[in-house]
Design an enzyme around this catalytic site. Structure first.
Site, PDB file in Angstrom:
ATOM      1  CD  GLU A 169      42.493  44.078  36.960  1.00 28.31           C
ATOM      2  OE1 GLU A 169      42.046  43.094  37.593  1.00 28.31           O
ATOM      3  OE2 GLU A 169      43.635  44.527  37.126  1.00 28.31           O
ATOM      4  CD  GLU A 210      45.309  43.059  43.271  1.00 26.72           C
ATOM      5  OE1 GLU A 210      45.899  42.196  43.940  1.00 26.72           O
ATOM      6  OE2 GLU A 210      44.422  42.794  42.440  1.00 26.72           O
TER       7      GLU A 210
HETATM    8  C1  XIL Z   1      43.966  37.265  37.245  1.00 26.51           C
HETATM    9  C2  XIL Z   1      43.888  36.520  35.931  1.00 26.51           C
HETATM   10  O1  XIL Z   1      42.688  36.828  35.305  1.00 26.51           O
HETATM   11  C3  XIL Z   1      43.996  35.023  36.174  1.00 26.51           C
HETATM   12  O2  XIL Z   1      44.090  34.335  34.947  1.00 26.51           O
HETATM   13  C4  XIL Z   1      45.210  34.721  37.037  1.00 26.51           C
HETATM   14  O3  XIL Z   1      45.233  33.344  37.347  1.00 26.51           O
HETATM   15  C5  XIL Z   1      45.175  35.539  38.308  1.00 26.51           C
HETATM   16  O4  XIL Z   1      45.097  36.908  37.980  1.00 26.51           O
HETATM   17  N1  XIL Z   1      43.516  41.664  39.802  1.00 26.51           N
HETATM   18  C6  XIL Z   1      44.440  41.850  38.813  1.00 26.51           C
HETATM   19  C7  XIL Z   1      44.544  40.869  37.718  1.00 26.51           C
HETATM   20  O5  XIL Z   1      45.102  42.901  38.789  1.00 26.51           O
HETATM   21  O6  XIL Z   1      45.848  40.757  37.235  1.00 26.51           O
HETATM   22  C8  XIL Z   1      44.028  39.514  38.119  1.00 26.51           C
HETATM   23  O7  XIL Z   1      44.040  38.651  36.985  1.00 26.51           O
HETATM   24  C9  XIL Z   1      42.657  39.634  38.712  1.00 26.51           C
HETATM   25  C10 XIL Z   1      42.677  40.514  39.942  1.00 26.51           C
END
Ligand code: XIL
Length: 584
Positions: A448, A330
């Site tokens: 994701e 990110e």
């Molecule tokens: C999220 C997790 O799913 C949650 O449990 C945590 O509280 C916050 O992070 N982008 C990413 C992930 O790269 O690591 C994130 O995961 C969601 C957005």
């Protein structure tokens, strides 16, 4: 000339006579022009049945493939809309029966000028409209387009109308099809195979993010963990490998959960993705209190050293066990302001301590450090909002990845997160985005995936979600540079996007319609593979060890991708199987 809505001319393409329908599992082709003669003119009619002289539609040979027939549309007037000829039985209730309209579109290569308004209507409802770059894409290449159909109450007619609204339109058109929503049929229910079973037959990785803090990762009898190892051949930690979890104090590393997760993966012959090394969010307090500000007053050199130590310590521990890493997560701004047509620009996220203190080259350094620690690791740049080709942040990620690659930085691919919303997904734009990374020698994987249901959770919503999952899975299957699709979580109740039920399993671990949709896509693809290239499917959970060799018998540390290799599998019952495989 200006658009004048009151004098809008509506044209009808009188194609109905020659319609040939082709049935596939997922879609019905309503017009592919193969029943026409080359040179045949297709009459264009306006809404009131008067012939149009300002536009022509001619069946011609595909400029890229002389054996294929396509429609060549040339329009020299504004407000030209053509009715898509639907067979009578398809006309009523089209949005109940089909989820989207698909077609292939190619702008003539000689076609200059950017303004080429293109629109699709379902009755009076505008389904889609674009007015030029970046939506219309390159000239002289075929583009796959998919437009969702709507159930809106404004739809007062089921006619599909396709419009080219400009005075210098020059387009080729082919393979107009309607895509069915996913349905669970008897065949689906009778099939007992897992997602993993079919994914491996396709040489693909299907993975899941595991909320390790919620499970005892050492308990092999836990039902949800059995589901995980049965359905997936790859795993990623949802949180426990992030900076704040793994190095909570400077020099103090917490490897307990990560170790358990990696051991679980090894017991079950799964690959592991490492997530994530450098990110402004979920950062340890000692580095920055909020990940944005430099409230610990680090110098550039100090922060680079912190980054290097972190990467080295974490990657060294899992060398040979974690095959790939999201090195940087990110790093791009949500607000891309400098990007424009064919530019190579991108805006970095400024609210990040890494960016603020080190500058943009923190990304370059992170990849170089990671590559030094484990030259065999596959290194990814991961982000969200970068899924659909044409959106500015998508273009920005492409530009940054290209810049890194051109500068010789050891980057092997990008991860597109795919936190998406049901009913709002044009999978053809994801596929087009994935595809172009291959041209610059990069993988583009889905890291994701979760698909939120934002409105009422009824059967139509679950079906939409299932259809979206299927279409995205198909985008992975259609692209060799996309070997992996990761689902961001196990059961809905534990999802970070609750209460929007975005995952494949309900709170009891039960399979949702979306699960069946993913499996159906995988199964259909697997059925195309020959036996010789199919992997061992006997019983994936009882595999003890797999070793890899080149076709001339040289032992490999890791499987080579995209090229035939020999996979030797040892099972719990002592049997050994040797098969030729292509792992993609
Ligand atoms: C999220 C997790 O799913 C949650 O449990 C945590 O509280 C916050 O992070 N982008 C990413 C992930 O790269 O690591 C994130 O995961 C969601 C957005």
């Amino acid at each position: 000339m200006k658009t004048n809505k009151r004098t809008r001319t509506l044209l009808t393409m009188a194609l109905a006579a020659g319609i040939g329908m082709t049935l596939h599992a997922e879609s019905i082709t309503i017009c592919d022009f193969e029943n026409y003669e080359i040179g045949q003119q297709v009459s264009l009619w306006n809404y009131y049945n008067s012939p149009i002289t300002t536009a022509t539609a001619t069946v011609v040979a595909d400029p890229d493939d002389a054996s294929n027939k396509v429609l060549h549309l040339q329009v020299k007037a504004w407000n030209v809309y053509a009715d898509l000829p639907l067979p009578e039985e398809l006309v009523s209730g089209i949005a109940q029966k089909y989820s989207s309209l698909k077609l292939r579109l190619r702008r003539a290569s000689s076609d200059e000028g950017d303004y080429k308004h293109f629109a699709i209507f379902q009755g009076a409802e505008l389904l889609y409209e674009d007015d030029g770059w970046p939506h219309q894409g390159n000239k002289g290449v075929w583009l796959n387009r998919e437009y969702g159909l709507t159930n809106s109450s404004n739809v007062n007619s089921d006619r599909l109308r396709l419009g080219f609204n400009s005075d210098n339109v020059d387009y080729y058109l082919d393979d107009i099809a309607l895509v069915k929503p996913f349905e669970i049929n008897d065949e689906e229910l009778a099939d007992t195979h897992s997602l993993r079973y079919y994914a491996e037959a396709c040489g693909k990785e299907i993975g899941v993010a595991v909320p390790a803090w919620r499970y005892n990762m050492n308990d092999d009898n836990l039902a949800i963990l059995q589901t995980v190892s049965n359905d997936f051949n790859m795993i990623v930690a949802e949180n426990c490998m992030k900076f704040d979890a793994i190095q909570p104090q400077r020099g103090t590393f917490n490897f307990t959960k990560p170790d358990q997760l990696v051991a679980f993966a090894q017991r079950n012959n799964m690959e592991v993705r490492g997530h994530t090394l450098v990110w402004h969010s979920q950062i340890a307090q000692w580095v920055s209190s909020d990940g944005k500000q430099n409230d610990k007053n680090w110098t550039r050199e100090q922060l680079l050293e912190i980054m290097e130590t972190h990467i080295r310590t974490v990657m060294t521990r899992y060398k040979g066990k974690i095959r790939e890493w999201d090195v940087v997560n990110e790093c791009l701004s949500d607000n891309q302001t400098t990007i424009n047509y064919q530019s190579s620009a991108y805006d970095m996220r400024t609210e990040s301590v890494w960016q603020k203190v080190i500058g943009e080259d923190f990304v370059d350094s992170a990849f170089i450090y990671a590559h030094r620690v484990d030259p065999d690791a596959i290194l990814y740049l991961n982000d969200y909002g970068v899924e659909f080709k044409g959106r500015s942040k998508t273009e920005a990620l492409y530009n940054l990845a290209k810049r890194l690659k051109q500068n010789g930085i050891p980057i092997h691919g990008v991860g597109i997160q795919c936190h998406l919303d049901a009913g709002n997904i044009d999978a053809s734009k994801i596929a087009a985005n994935i595809k172009r990374y291959a041209d610059i020698g990069l993988k583009c994987i889905i890291t994701e995936l979760d698909i939120a249901i934002n409105g009422t959770k009824n059967s139509a919503a679950y079906q939409q979600q299932a259809t979206d999952y299927r279409n995205i899975c198909q985008a992975m299957l259609d692209n060799d540079n996309c070997p992996t699709m990761m689902i961001w979580g196990t059961t809905d109740d534990l999802s970070w996007r609750q209460p929007n039920e975005p995952l494949l399993y309900d709170e009891n671990g039960g399979r949702k319609q979306a699960w069946y949709a993913v499996r159906a896509a995988l199964r259909e693809e697997a059925s195309k593979h020959t036996d010789a290239l199919a992997p061992t499917l006997s019983n994936t959970t009882s595999i003890i060890e797999q070793t890899y060799y080149t076709t001339s018998g040289v032992r490999l540390k890791q499987p080579l991708l995209h090229t035939p290799i020999i996979v030797r599998t040892r099972f719990a019952d002592g049997t050994i199987e040797t098969k030729l495989r292509i792992i993609r």
